[in-house]
Enzyme design. Structure first.
Site, PDB file in Angstrom:
ATOM      1  N   LYS A 107       3.601  -2.212  35.035  1.00  0.00           N
ATOM      2  CA  LYS A 107       2.500  -2.018  34.092  1.00  0.00           C
ATOM      3  C   LYS A 107       2.390  -0.539  33.787  1.00  0.00           C
ATOM      4  O   LYS A 107       2.724   0.307  34.623  1.00  0.00           O
ATOM      5  CB  LYS A 107       1.175  -2.482  34.700  1.00  0.00           C
ATOM      6  N   GLY A 219     -14.316 -12.187  25.034  1.00  0.00           N
ATOM      7  CA  GLY A 219     -13.239 -11.443  24.371  1.00  0.00           C
ATOM      8  C   GLY A 219     -12.907 -12.093  23.042  1.00  0.00           C
ATOM      9  O   GLY A 219     -13.077 -13.314  22.869  1.00  0.00           O
TER      10      GLY A 219
HETATM   11  N1  GLU Z   1       0.472  -7.717  28.767  1.00  0.00           N
HETATM   12  C1  GLU Z   1       0.834  -9.082  28.907  1.00  0.00           C
HETATM   13  C2  GLU Z   1       0.500  -9.589  30.300  1.00  0.00           C
HETATM   14  O1  GLU Z   1      -0.325  -9.064  30.987  1.00  0.00           O
HETATM   15  C3  GLU Z   1       2.278  -9.344  28.514  1.00  0.00           C
HETATM   16  C4  GLU Z   1       3.280  -8.578  29.290  1.00  0.00           C
HETATM   17  C5  GLU Z   1       4.676  -8.681  28.723  1.00  0.00           C
HETATM   18  O2  GLU Z   1       4.850  -9.343  27.722  1.00  0.00           O
HETATM   19  O3  GLU Z   1       5.565  -8.069  29.290  1.00  0.00           O
HETATM   20  O4  GLU Z   1       1.018 -10.588  30.740  1.00  0.00           O
END
Ligand code: GLU
Length: 428
Positions: A107, A219
């Site tokens: 992340k 949301g």
């Molecule tokens: N941000 C999204 C999640 O938390 C997608 C992550 C991604 O597609 O790599 O799952």
């Protein structure tokens, strides 16, 4: 959506420790998986529109890549912290494992508020983020994606910077790109649709027809709006949505007992998912305090905003009618609230399962980008349905067989897969 001193990484570690006990993992495996394998902290200097330079703080955390390249979004948020990014990275590792896609977990984040940044300033942050981390990311190392307050446009700027530096086209570096520029059809719908596919399966188990149900959402961003779209197609009624109001710096819930009109609300929504309060009132919506989304007399609650929203303080306000909580957001429920939900026998579809549709479609996008061969939308959404349904059934069967709640079952399955990969590679 208030800022608190709550630390999501502590929650993530507690969840992991409990699972490690259940699986009786050895000490080395625990030590490896309790913390990220790698993390990067850096400064991003940006020449602002007023000519002055401002320094933004950026992060990338790679929690684990035993099952494949690290994968996960990049968030832009004024209250971003390294511990939030660590928790989210760990949750990505479990999410890709429970969805059975050959990726790890990571992340990223930047402490910034896009509401107050021009397009040019946002572009400079995106390009600066890539310049700081370029040696440690890539299609076979770590593949970023959109998350809270980042969009396809941000991904394209990042891709462009990456390809400019490496000197070749590598569209598999990042997912969530615009369709036509390496993006996959169905990606923008995928997370929200995935949430509803799991709700559909849960309703089947509970023997309830979707058309006889109602739901309330927290949301109104990319996840909520496509979840609402599919839910309404299934015949369900959405009575309430809540979202952040940038002007008043608080959130409001918008209620229409006979059911909200998605298109009508979208027409008065800004790009960050904020609804125009005055226009909503004029259209006949009741405007309530933001927390009211949780107190509605509905069958299904869908938190689809940020972490730490269903807590010890407000969980007892959940109506006795609620049968399902589907976590569209990452980490919306605290540990204490989770125990209460289990005692009340509410069917929880945990985040790592409920919102895995986004990363699953990101995986499809990566495959298409690497092959430079793009699929039709029906093919993407069909494959998404197959993956989400089978992940749901595996978790639910495992939960029943071992007398576990859905969250614990999803954790045991995913941590076991990751631990096994680490052991098979000879890391622990
Ligand atoms: N941000 C999204 C999640 O938390 C997608 C992550 C991604 O597609 O790599 O799952």
């Amino acid at each position: 959506m208030k800022a608190t001193s709550y630390n999501p990484f502590e929650t993530a570690q507690k969840q992991f420790d409990r699972t490690a006990d259940l699986l009786q993992l050895n000490q080395a495996t625990r030590d490896l998986l309790r913390n990220p394998i790698r993390e990067y902290h850096f400064s991003i200097p940006v020449r602002m529109d007023n000519g002055k330079t401002k320094i933004f703080r950026g992060f990338r955390v790679q929690h684990n890549d035993a099952r494949g390249p690290s994968k996960g979004g990049i968030r832009f948020h004024p209250q971003e912290t390294i511990d939030t990014v660590r928790a989210l990275a760990m949750w990505m590792t479990w999410k890709t494992a429970v969805a059975e896609i050959p990726l790890g977990g990571g992340k990223g984040g930047v402490i910034c508020d896009p509401h107050n940044l021009s397009k040019n300033e946002q572009e400079q942050i995106c390009r600066g983020w890539v310049r700081q981390i370029v040696k440690n990311v890539g299609p076979y190392e770590d593949v970023p994606a959109p998350d809270v307050m980042t969009s396809a446009q941000h991904m394209l700027w990042m891709l462009d910077e990456y390809e400019t530096i490496v000197g070749e086209k590598r569209p598999g570096f990042i997912t969530g790109k615009p369709v036509g520029l390496g993006g996959s059809l169905g990606r923008k719908e995928a997370t929200g649709y995935g949430v509803m596919i799991t709700v559909r399966e849960a309703l089947k188990e509970l023997n309830i027809e979707p058309k006889n149900t109602s739901a309330s959402f927290q949301g109104f961003g990319n996840v909520a709006r496509y979840a609402i779209e599919l839910y309404q197609q299934m015949g369900g009624t959405v009575v309430c949505v809540s979202c952040w109001d940038q002007k008043d710096q608080t959130s409001y819930a918008y209620r229409k007992k006979e059911g909200i009109d998605l298109q009508e609300l979208l027409s008065i929504t800004d790009p960050f998912g904020g609804i125009d309060k005055a226009q909503a009132e004029a259209l006949g919506y009741e405007v309530l305090p933001g927390d009211a989304w949780l107190e509605q007399d509905v069958d299904i609650l869908v938190p689809a905003a940020l972490e730490n929203q269903i807590t010890q303080e407000n969980v007892n306000k959940v109506s006795g009618r609620v049968k399902i909580i589907a976590e569209g957001a990452n980490g919306p429920t605290t540990d204490e609230a989770d125990q209460y939900i289990n005692e009340r026998k509410i069917f929880i579809i945990p985040d790592l399962l409920a919102n895995a549709g986004g990363v699953t479609c990101s995986y499809f996008e990566q495959v298409q980008s690497n092959m430079n061969y793009f699929w039709e939308k029906d093919e993407v959404l069909g494959k998404l349905d197959v993956k989400m349904t089978s992940a749901f059934i595996s978790v639910s069967d495992f939960a029943k067989m071992n007398n576990l709640d859905m969250r614990s079952a999803a954790y045991v399955i995913s941590v076991d897969r990751v631990a096994q990969a680490c052991q098979d590679r000879g890391w622990v």
